[in-house]
Design an enzyme around this catalytic site. Structure first.
Site, short mmCIF file in Angstrom:
data_model
loop_
_atom_site.label_atom_id
_atom_site.label_comp_id
_atom_site.label_asym_id
_atom_site.label_seq_id
_atom_site.Cartn_x
_atom_site.Cartn_y
_atom_site.Cartn_z
N ARG A 1 0.81 -1.23 0.19
CA ARG A 1 -0.07 0.02 0.10
C ARG A 1 0.86 1.15 0.06
O ARG A 1 1.91 1.16 0.74
CB ARG A 1 -1.02 0.11 1.10
N GLU B 1 -2.78 7.77 -5.91
CA GLU B 1 -2.79 7.23 -7.38
C GLU B 1 -3.81 7.94 -8.35
O GLU B 1 -5.14 7.93 -8.12
CB GLU B 1 -2.98 5.75 -7.09
N HIS C 1 -0.09 0.12 -9.83
CA HIS C 1 -1.03 -0.54 -9.07
C HIS C 1 -1.57 -1.80 -9.66
O HIS C 1 -2.81 -1.87 -9.71
CB HIS C 1 -1.99 0.31 -8.28
N1 LIG Z 1 -0.49 -4.04 -5.25
C1 LIG Z 1 -1.43 -4.77 -5.58
O1 LIG Z 1 -2.40 -4.99 -6.37
C2 LIG Z 1 -2.19 -5.47 -4.12
C3 LIG Z 1 -2.90 -6.67 -4.19
C4 LIG Z 1 -3.52 -7.32 -3.34
C5 LIG Z 1 -3.09 -6.96 -1.96
N2 LIG Z 1 -2.08 -6.01 -1.87
C6 LIG Z 1 -1.71 -5.50 -0.39
O2 LIG Z 1 -0.74 -6.37 -0.10
C7 LIG Z 1 -0.63 -6.47 1.32
C8 LIG Z 1 -0.52 -8.02 1.85
O3 LIG Z 1 -1.70 -8.56 1.48
P1 LIG Z 1 -1.89 -10.20 2.04
O4 LIG Z 1 -3.06 -10.79 1.17
O5 LIG Z 1 -0.42 -10.83 2.05
O6 LIG Z 1 -2.23 -9.74 3.46
P2 LIG Z 1 -2.21 -10.85 4.53
O7 LIG Z 1 -3.33 -10.42 5.69
O8 LIG Z 1 -2.53 -12.28 4.30
O9 LIG Z 1 -0.90 -10.70 5.25
C9 LIG Z 1 -0.62 -9.24 5.94
C10 LIG Z 1 0.25 -9.81 7.20
O10 LIG Z 1 0.88 -8.64 7.63
C11 LIG Z 1 1.17 -8.68 9.02
N3 LIG Z 1 1.31 -7.46 9.63
C12 LIG Z 1 0.56 -6.56 9.89
N4 LIG Z 1 1.04 -5.45 10.82
C13 LIG Z 1 2.54 -5.75 10.57
C14 LIG Z 1 3.54 -5.11 10.80
N5 LIG Z 1 3.40 -3.91 11.34
N6 LIG Z 1 4.78 -5.50 10.63
C15 LIG Z 1 5.00 -6.69 10.29
N7 LIG Z 1 3.84 -7.73 9.63
C16 LIG Z 1 2.71 -6.89 9.93
C17 LIG Z 1 0.10 -9.69 9.60
O11 LIG Z 1 0.29 -10.22 10.79
C18 LIG Z 1 -0.18 -10.63 8.25
O12 LIG Z 1 0.39 -11.79 8.40
C19 LIG Z 1 -1.79 -5.55 1.80
O13 LIG Z 1 -1.49 -4.30 2.01
C20 LIG Z 1 -2.64 -5.77 0.85
O14 LIG Z 1 -3.56 -4.52 0.52
C21 LIG Z 1 -1.69 -5.11 -3.10
#
Ligand SMILES: NC(=O)c1ccc[n+]([C@@H]2O[C@H](COP(=O)([O-])OP(=O)(O)OC[C@H]3O[C@@H](n4cnc5c(N)ncnc54)[C@H](O)[C@@H]3O)[C@@H](O)[C@H]2O)c1
Length: 326
Positions: A236, A265, A284
């Site tokens: 993000r 964005e 993105h």
């Molecule tokens: N670029 C894109 O198109 C796109 C698409 C999908 C998801 N995303 C983003 O990718 C990111 C991860 O998604 P995901 O599906 O793996 O989520 P997820 O919920 O499976 O994993 C996120 C992890 O982050 C951990 N976490 C939370 N706060 C933390 C901190 N301060 N330090 C370390 N770890 C921490 C949580 O414990 C969790 O295990 C999200 O921000 C999501 O919005 C981006």
């Protein structure tokens, strides 16, 4: 419209595989609106029993007009544009599609790591403009043997670790909600906090949810990193402070970055990272592959079919408690 046949309104164009599934399933009629806008589907909501919706808003006013509505299926996982309490008031379930894009985002993360490390964009530009001699800068680096530090070890973080290991990388991760043993099983080193990985990281990639503008990696963290470090953000916008990163790249504090997400964005035309050639940028688009579009289309249609068959997975219902489906 047959009163016994559920009538589906598909609000916005979806991949043809989802449409094919709906056509092949007996017992449904449907309308298809190509355009993704609230105005385009509004005239058709009053006869819809089921609504499949893209990213456009679904307001309380529209829900009030959808007199026959029994199920709303989101073509995706986010639902900030849907008025869930208006659905709850009528016990209408709202479904999402589950994990469809973590592999796509993980691939894009590796793409940005490789293209930054191997200077794909700069080498491409040099080759086309007659500067073949760019090869003699010996400025590309390898992934093999390097340490990748992951902040966040959820669905995407884990998928990135696996791909990186295939390239011969060592992987370490910090995630307060994942146990050290769970990381060890995947041959990933557990980091107790963010700082313990900074000075050792050859690559650092963030995979945590949005922290509402608070940067995880700012000027102080960047200063603790190796001058050869490469940073990636496909999570993000703002998790890596954009202005601090630009400054650190320009002054040689770190070496490169790959960015799929920005605080605003699209970034404003005068955003300094847009003219910073040490950054590889994508719009993105980490989750927006053809395959992912197909999975979202099929799964969002399948959720409607499953609802009528009584086989809907409760884990995919956002408001299961409020609509009595739990
Ligand atoms: N670029 C894109 O198109 C796109 C698409 C999908 C998801 N995303 C983003 O990718 C990111 C991860 O998604 P995901 O599906 O793996 O989520 P997820 O919920 O499976 O994993 C996120 C992890 O982050 C951990 N976490 C939370 N706060 C933390 C901190 N301060 N330090 C370390 N770890 C921490 C949580 O414990 C969790 O295990 C999200 O921000 C999501 O919005 C981006």
């Amino acid at each position: 419209v047959d009163i016994d046949m559920p009538h589906v309104l598909i609000a916005g164009r979806i991949h043809s595989s989802g449409l094919a599934l709906l056509k092949a399933t007996p017992g449904f009629t449907f309308d298809l609106v190509d355009e993704v806008s609230a105005a385009a589907y509004l005239p058709l909501v009053d006869k819809a029993d089921a609504l499949l919706i893209r990213t456009q808003p679904l307001t309380a006013e529209v829900i009030a007009q959808a007199k026959h509505l029994k199920i709303v299926s989101r073509h995706g996982v986010g639902y900030d544009a849907v008025n869930v309490s208006a659905l709850n008031a009528r016990k209408i379930p709202l479904t999402i599609v589950g994990d469809v894009n973590s592999r796509s985002v993980a691939e894009q993360t590796l793409t940005l790591m490789l293209s930054t490390a191997r200077r794909v964009i700069a080498y491409d530009a040099a080759s086309r403009s007659g500067n073949w001699n760019e090869r003699n800068t010996f400025s590309a680096v390898e992934l093999d043997g390097k340490l990748l530090v992951l902040l966040g070890f959820g669905r995407i973080g884990k998928a990135v670790a696996k791909l990186a290991q295939a390239f011969g990388m060592r992987v370490a991760a910090h995630d307060p909600y994942v146990k050290a043993e769970a990381m060890k099983e995947l041959s990933v080193e557990h980091l107790a906090d963010i700082n313990s990985g900074l000075a050792r990281a050859d690559f650092l990639s963030v995979h945590i949810p949005s922290t509402n503008g608070e940067a995880l990696i700012g000027q102080v963290e960047l200063a603790a990193m190796k001058p050869s470090a490469i940073l990636i953000n496909t999570a993000r916008g703002g998790l890596i402070d954009e202005l601090a990163l630009d400054e650190a790249l320009r002054s040689g504090v770190v070496a490169g970055a790959g960015m799929d997400v920005f605080v605003i964005e699209p970034p404003r035309p005068d955003h300094p990272l847009l003219t910073n050639m040490k950054v590889t940028i994508s719009p993105h688009a980490a989750g927006l592959t053809k395959e992912c579009a197909e999975r979202m289309s099929v799964m969002s249609v399948q959720n409607i079919i499953d609802f009528y068959k009584g086989t809907l997975n409760p884990a995919l219902i956002v408001n299961a408690k409020d609509c009595g489906a739990e």
